[in-house]
Enzyme design. Structure first.
Site: not given
Ligand code: GAL
Ligand code: ZN
Length: 680
Positions: A159, A313
């Site tokens: 990210e 994710e």
């Molecule tokens: C995303 C990130 C993850 C984790 C997730 C939950 O932005 O890539 O590493 O932090 O959010 O906060």
């Protein structure tokens, strides 16, 4: 080198199977938890995990001492259960020995505060020192894993710009000066393009140009700012490119992706180096009412950059950090999120995260398994998803979403120019979101489309108040209209050049001929009561929003005029036929309600209809097109049953049922209907 198709919104991914799995952090656990992981994942039909994006300290515990044995072991264990690995370059979290030895790599914010070691994203992409460490760890990983058949692809970093993008460190200053020199060659050229005559800004050399600090003491030059935003984007693209090149040299069969997306990156440029893009989706950041449309917008935006994508994710449980904690997705909702993504072009899903961590800033970011390592409802839901994706995956792969209503979207110049000088108005992407939301809620096959894409695939294209419209873009839009397209341009478009300076030509600048109008006066509406309040079109009322262009018609038909107040009777909407198509100019911004009111008229003019005749509240429909078949995704975003009718006859790939024209969906229910094309 493997031939790779250039990014475009109709590009499928080059994946050979639909991916399903989770980000996995074995470095947070011990034998007791590891033991059951591969089997449990296999039972949920996982075929992939993502590993390593924050584990630099584990891979290179001291400078130059690489040790990948820990991950080798886990990759092997997982592979024995049929699970492949996506590895990440771990550069979002440089280790302490690095930041201790080289504090100069730490980012600096606009107030001159240097970031500290203690969270993440603290190192600067412009720093040559940091870049050399990034190349070294990438090279070491690439070499170590190049022949490992269980590593199938990579995610670069994690990210980019999620927490931090505008950096003011010395490396950025030096790199920005070089970037400018490269662009302008001669300082006189920069002075001209930036209009440095204003406020005596004239520079004698590139090394005199500083970073555009906000409010030191007051507003900066918008041309300076626009170049700074472009520079930030180019710097991260360069940083990524160095990693990509090393990975490709080691093994050209690997796919490479990244998980976006955030401010200050021109993603169309960014995705050129990737096989396909990825996006992280956390729908619980939105309230129930806005969630489906907001998520659809993000998914469609992702597809507009480079075509089909994956989700490295996807939210599974409630997430929380610092001072917030989401509500949990209710039973069925995690699966619904997954189907919404697939419906809009996603070819692989990883649910964040496998198991909830017991420590760290995200100890309450809930994954599939709970803190106590117990599989509960989210695990059972994951099993259901995995089993279903295994069945439908081969039908889904290779199909793409083909919108017929396209909203122009570009995170590069239009957005960056606006950011540089917004006058407090909504940005092009905010306007795009409102416009997209209106068509989405009305059940149309709407998408976002980058101006460099082939827009002829859309029956309607909407340009949502872009300040910068180049002559080249105007030409492309003109030929789109001449070939039969319906183009809608909203107020305050085409006013600026590529330097973010105002054009000498009367607005809408290069679009004036196509629209057949000139803007005599364009102004922000601060006191709505003083200005015409609304216009009516085909019986629908559209209210002024933020901006008003007073139009002089040169060669167009007036379709509607403003009512009430000063400017009464002045054209509100005009229409001009050009070739086989038509171009509308709407003299205000379109918020969601305004767009909604215009949909009946515009869709009739352009001959587009919603995907289904009628749609129960909270139901979404999206279609993926294959060569000989379509897949209709029918999604119930509400927790009450819904009956959806008039869908084309086909087979529900989930239930196996033959569908003749209607489906009954339970709360958060989903139908995935495969329809042979000849039947349409
Ligand atoms: C995303 C990130 C993850 C984790 C997730 C939950 O932005 O890539 O590493 O932090 O959010 O906060
Ligand atoms: Zn920096």
């Amino acid at each position: 080198m493997t031939e790779r198709q250039k990014p475009n919104h109709l590009r499928p991914t080059n994946l050979s199977r639909f991916l399903f799995g989770a980000p996995y952090y074995p470095e947070h656990w011990g034998e007791e938890e590891w033991r059951d992981d591969p089997d449990r994942m296999a039972q949920a039909h996982f075929n992939v995990v993502r590993i390593g994006e924050f584990a630099w300290d584990r891979m290179e515990p001291q400078e130059g001492q690489y040790d990948f044995s820990f991950f080798d072991e886990h990759i092997k264990r997982l592979a024995a259960a049929g699970i492949k690995t996506i590895l990440c370059t771990p550069t979002a979290t440089p280790p302490r020995w690095l930041t201790h030895r080289h504090p100069e790599v730490l980012r600096v914010d606009a107030n001159g505060r240097r970031m500290e070691h203690g969270s993440r994203q603290h190192a600067c992409h412009s720093s040559e020192v940091f870049r050399s460490y990034s190349r070294r760890i990438t090279q070491a990983m690439a070499q170590h894993y190049q022949d490992n058949p269980n590593v199938i692809g990579w995610q670069t970093d994690n990210e980019f710009f999620c927490h931090f993008s505008e950096c003011y460190c010395d490396s950025c200053r030096d790199a920005f000066q070089k970037w400018l020199e490269n662009k302008y060659g001669d300082i006189a050229e920069l002075n001209k393009c930036w209009g440095t005559a204003f406020w005596s800004l004239t520079f004698d050399s590139f090394d005199q140009v500083s970073l555009p600090y906000p409010q030191r003491p007051t507003y900066s030059n918008p041309a300076h700012l626009l170049d700074y935003h472009r520079f930030l984007s180019d710097a991260v693209i360069e940083f990524q490119k160095e990693q990509v090149e090393l990975l490709r040299q080691a093994n050209d069969q690997w796919f490479i992706t990244h998980n976006g997306f955030f401010r200050n990156i021109d993603y169309r440029k960014f995705v050129q180096d990737l096989d396909f893009f990825g996006v992280d989706i956390y729908p619980m950041f939105h309230r129930e009412q806005e969630r489906p449309a907001a998520t659809a917008f993000k998914l469609d935006a992702t597809r507009s950059f480079g075509g089909n994508f994956i989700i490295p994710e996807l939210q599974s449980g409630p997430g929380g950090q610092g001072d917030y904690l989401h509500s949990p997705p209710l039973p069925g909702q995690m699966r619904l999120f997954a189907y919404q993504a697939i419906a809009r072009g996603c070819d692989g899903i990883l649910h964040f995260r496998w198991r909830t961590c017991r420590f760290g800033a995200e100890e309450y970011w809930v994954g599939i398994l709970d803190h106590d390592n117990q599989p509960r409802r989210r695990y059972r839901e994951a099993i259901q998803e995995g089993e279903e994706f295994e069945r439908i995956g081969s039908d889904v792969l290779g199909t793409v979403v083909r919108p017929n209503v396209g909203v122009l979207y570009d995170t590069g110049d239009p957005e960056m120019a606006h950011q540089a000088l917004s006058h407090g108005l909504s940005s092009p992407s905010t306007n795009a979101k409102s416009i997209h939301g209106a068509w989405y809620k009305a059940g149309y096959n709407v998408g976002l489309i980058h101006p460099e894409d082939d827009i002829s695939t859309c029956a309607i294209v909407i340009l949502p108040s872009w300040p910068i419209v180049t002559a080249a873009l105007a030409e492309r839009l003109t030929s789109y209209v001449e070939q039969g397209g319906t183009l809608v341009i909203t107020g305050r478009s085409g006013i600026k050049d590529e330097n973010n300076n105002v054009l000498a030509v009367t607005p809408p600048g290069f679009l004036a001929e196509l629209c057949g109008v000139k803007v005599e006066e364009g102004f922000r509406i601060n006191e709505p009561e003083l200005y015409p309040n609304h216009f009516t079109l085909a019986g629908e009322v559209v209210h002024q929003s933020e901006w008003l262009d007073r139009l002089e018609v040169t060669d167009a038909t007036v379709v509607s005029v403003w009512t009430e107040g000063y400017h009464v009777g002045v054209p509100a909407v005009t229409s001009r036929q050009a070739g086989r198509g038509r171009c509308f100019y709407v003299s205000t911004f379109l918020d969601e309600a305004g767009m909604q009111a215009l949909i009946p008229y515009l869709s009739e003019t352009a001959g587009v209809s919603p995907l289904l005749k009628s749609l129960p509240e909270g139901v979404e429909v999206s279609v993926r097109e294959g060569e000989n078949y379509q897949i209709w995704f029918i999604l119930n975003h509400r927790n009450v049953p819904a009956m959806v009718s008039d869908i084309p006859a086909g087979t529900d790939l989930l239930s196996g049922a033959e569908i003749s024209s209607s489906v009954d969906l339970g709360g958060y229910g989903v139908a995935v209907v495969k329809v042979k094309k000849s039947q349409r």
